[in-house]
Design a protein around this motif. Sequence first.
Motif, mmCIF file in Angstrom:
data_model
loop_
_atom_site.group_PDB
_atom_site.id
_atom_site.type_symbol
_atom_site.label_atom_id
_atom_site.label_comp_id
_atom_site.label_asym_id
_atom_site.label_seq_id
_atom_site.Cartn_x
_atom_site.Cartn_y
_atom_site.Cartn_z
ATOM 1 N N LEU A 137 11.226 -13.205 -3.268
ATOM 2 C CA LEU A 137 10.970 -13.973 -5.042
ATOM 3 C C LEU A 137 12.568 -14.184 -5.106
ATOM 4 N N LEU A 138 13.300 -13.184 -5.075
ATOM 5 C CA LEU A 138 14.457 -13.503 -5.965
ATOM 6 C C LEU A 138 15.348 -14.881 -4.777
ATOM 7 N N GLU A 139 14.576 -15.038 -4.385
ATOM 8 C CA GLU A 139 15.467 -16.750 -2.808
ATOM 9 C C GLU A 139 15.215 -18.143 -3.700
ATOM 10 N N VAL A 140 13.313 -17.726 -3.925
ATOM 11 C CA VAL A 140 12.718 -18.681 -5.175
ATOM 12 C C VAL A 140 13.241 -18.791 -6.249
ATOM 13 N N GLY A 141 14.240 -18.082 -7.370
ATOM 14 C CA GLY A 141 14.431 -18.266 -8.485
ATOM 15 C C GLY A 141 13.536 -16.830 -9.346
ATOM 16 N N ILE A 142 13.213 -15.701 -9.452
ATOM 17 C CA ILE A 142 12.124 -15.147 -9.715
ATOM 18 C C ILE A 142 13.516 -14.099 -10.402
ATOM 19 N N ALA A 143 13.730 -14.051 -11.416
ATOM 20 C CA ALA A 143 14.555 -12.649 -11.931
ATOM 21 C C ALA A 143 14.019 -11.618 -11.845
ATOM 22 N N LYS A 144 14.970 -10.979 -11.317
ATOM 23 C CA LYS A 144 14.474 -9.428 -10.966
ATOM 24 C C LYS A 144 13.688 -8.203 -12.310
ATOM 25 N N LYS A 145 13.697 -9.131 -13.611
ATOM 26 C CA LYS A 145 13.521 -8.473 -14.942
ATOM 27 C C LYS A 145 11.925 -8.605 -14.858
ATOM 28 N N ASN A 146 11.716 -9.832 -13.723
ATOM 29 C CA ASN A 146 10.354 -10.811 -14.352
ATOM 30 C C ASN A 146 9.317 -9.787 -12.988
ATOM 31 N N ILE A 147 9.805 -9.396 -12.436
ATOM 32 C CA ILE A 147 9.424 -8.706 -11.259
ATOM 33 C C ILE A 147 8.495 -7.996 -11.275
ATOM 34 N N TYR A 148 7.616 -7.040 -10.982
ATOM 35 C CA TYR A 148 6.975 -6.341 -10.772
ATOM 36 C C TYR A 148 6.233 -5.704 -9.386
ATOM 37 N N VAL A 149 6.481 -4.632 -9.534
ATOM 38 C CA VAL A 149 5.695 -4.089 -8.386
ATOM 39 C C VAL A 149 4.806 -3.169 -8.314
ATOM 40 N N ASP A 150 3.389 -2.818 -7.768
ATOM 41 C CA ASP A 150 2.156 -1.971 -7.832
ATOM 42 C C ASP A 150 2.985 -1.361 -6.244
ATOM 43 N N MET A 151 2.244 0.089 -5.990
ATOM 44 C CA MET A 151 2.560 0.334 -4.705
ATOM 45 C C MET A 151 0.720 1.060 -4.670
ATOM 46 N N GLN A 152 -0.112 0.600 -4.263
ATOM 47 C CA GLN A 152 -1.151 0.813 -4.242
ATOM 48 C C GLN A 152 -2.437 0.392 -3.837
ATOM 49 N N SER A 153 -3.286 0.436 -3.204
ATOM 50 C CA SER A 153 -3.699 -0.758 -2.602
ATOM 51 C C SER A 153 -4.946 -1.359 -3.201
ATOM 52 N N SER A 169 1.160 -1.580 0.167
ATOM 53 C CA SER A 169 -0.275 0.377 0.266
ATOM 54 C C SER A 169 1.327 0.886 -0.048
ATOM 55 N N SER A 170 0.246 2.627 0.183
ATOM 56 C CA SER A 170 1.436 3.701 -0.071
ATOM 57 C C SER A 170 1.526 3.851 1.134
ATOM 58 N N LYS A 171 1.072 3.513 2.157
ATOM 59 C CA LYS A 171 1.708 3.474 3.109
ATOM 60 C C LYS A 171 2.591 2.711 3.835
ATOM 61 N N GLU A 172 2.864 1.475 3.410
ATOM 62 C CA GLU A 172 3.929 0.415 3.928
ATOM 63 C C GLU A 172 4.965 0.888 2.813
ATOM 64 N N GLN A 173 4.483 1.191 1.515
ATOM 65 C CA GLN A 173 6.486 1.348 0.591
ATOM 66 C C GLN A 173 7.686 0.881 0.540
ATOM 67 N N ASN A 174 8.119 -0.277 1.691
ATOM 68 C CA ASN A 174 8.543 -1.229 1.907
ATOM 69 C C ASN A 174 8.551 -2.151 1.015
ATOM 70 N N ILE A 175 8.903 -2.887 0.630
ATOM 71 C CA ILE A 175 8.817 -3.697 -0.806
ATOM 72 C C ILE A 175 10.438 -4.851 0.193
ATOM 73 N N ASP A 176 10.887 -4.773 0.351
ATOM 74 C CA ASP A 176 12.226 -5.370 0.565
ATOM 75 C C ASP A 176 12.358 -6.939 1.482
ATOM 76 N N ARG A 177 11.180 -7.129 1.777
ATOM 77 C CA ARG A 177 10.609 -8.400 2.064
ATOM 78 C C ARG A 177 10.007 -9.463 1.245
ATOM 79 N N GLN A 178 9.212 -8.766 0.476
ATOM 80 C CA GLN A 178 8.794 -9.378 -0.733
ATOM 81 C C GLN A 178 9.690 -9.719 -1.724
ATOM 82 N N TRP A 179 10.655 -9.020 -2.228
ATOM 83 C CA TRP A 179 11.524 -8.990 -2.865
ATOM 84 C C TRP A 179 12.899 -9.834 -2.804
ATOM 85 N N ASP A 180 13.291 -9.861 -1.588
ATOM 86 C CA ASP A 180 13.693 -11.233 -0.944
ATOM 87 C C ASP A 180 12.969 -12.200 -1.671
#
Length: 203
Positions: free
Chosen positions: A25-41, A12-23
Motif C-alpha cells: 500500500l505504501l508503494e502505491v502511494g497510500i499515506a500511513k495515516k490513511n491505512i486501516y488495519v483489522d486483525m480479525q476473521s 486473521s488473528s492467526k496471521e498477525q503479520n501485516i508487513d506485505r500488505q503494508w509495504d
Amino acid sequence: MQGKNYGYIRVSSKEQNIDRQWDALLEVGIAKKNIYVDMQSGKTFNRPKYNQLMKRIKTADCIVITSLDRLGRNYTEIQEQWRIITQVRRVEIVVLDMPLLDTRQNHENLTGKFLADLVLQILSYVAEMERANIKKRQAEGIASAKARGIRFGREAMPLPPEMEGVIQLWQCGILTTNKAAQRLQVSRSWLYRRYKRISEKSM
C-alpha cells in the motif's frame, strides 16, 4: 473530482503479520495515516477499523486492498459491500493483485466499474461451485469410508455389567432414576437413551 486514497489491511488473528500488505500500500502511494488495519476473521464485515473507514470515505475517494480475500472471505457479503461502496457511496475500489478489479480504469470502451462487477460475479460463482464441490467430495468420502466399515464419532460407551439388573430395579420402582444412574456411574440422560435403545430392540 479527485478524492482521497485509503488503504485497508486485514489479517486473521492467526496471521498477525501485516508487513506485505503494508509495504504494498505504501508503494502505491497510500499515506500511513490513511491505512486501516483489522486483525480479525474475514467471515464478517463487522470489524472496528473497517467500520471506521466506511464512516470516513466520501464520494470519489478510493479504497485500495492488496487482494480480494483481504476484504472478506464470504463472496455473497463481498458482493453486497462492493455494491454499497461503488454504487451507494460512489467510492472506487482497487485490488492490487487483480488489475481487472479496478473500478477507476477503462478497458476497451468498457467502464472499469462494469468490468470489475462482472469479474466479481464470476469469482463469486466459482467460489460457490468450489464450496459445493468440497461438500460433495466430503459426503462421497464419508459414504465410501462407511461402506468400508470405518466408523465416525466417539466410540460407544460399553454397557456396565450390572446394567440389566439395575434397569429391572429401576423399572419396578425400587431404584429412582438418580439412584440407578449413580449405581451405574452414568448420567440420567445416558440412562434414558440406553433404556430407549434397549426397549426399541426388544419390540
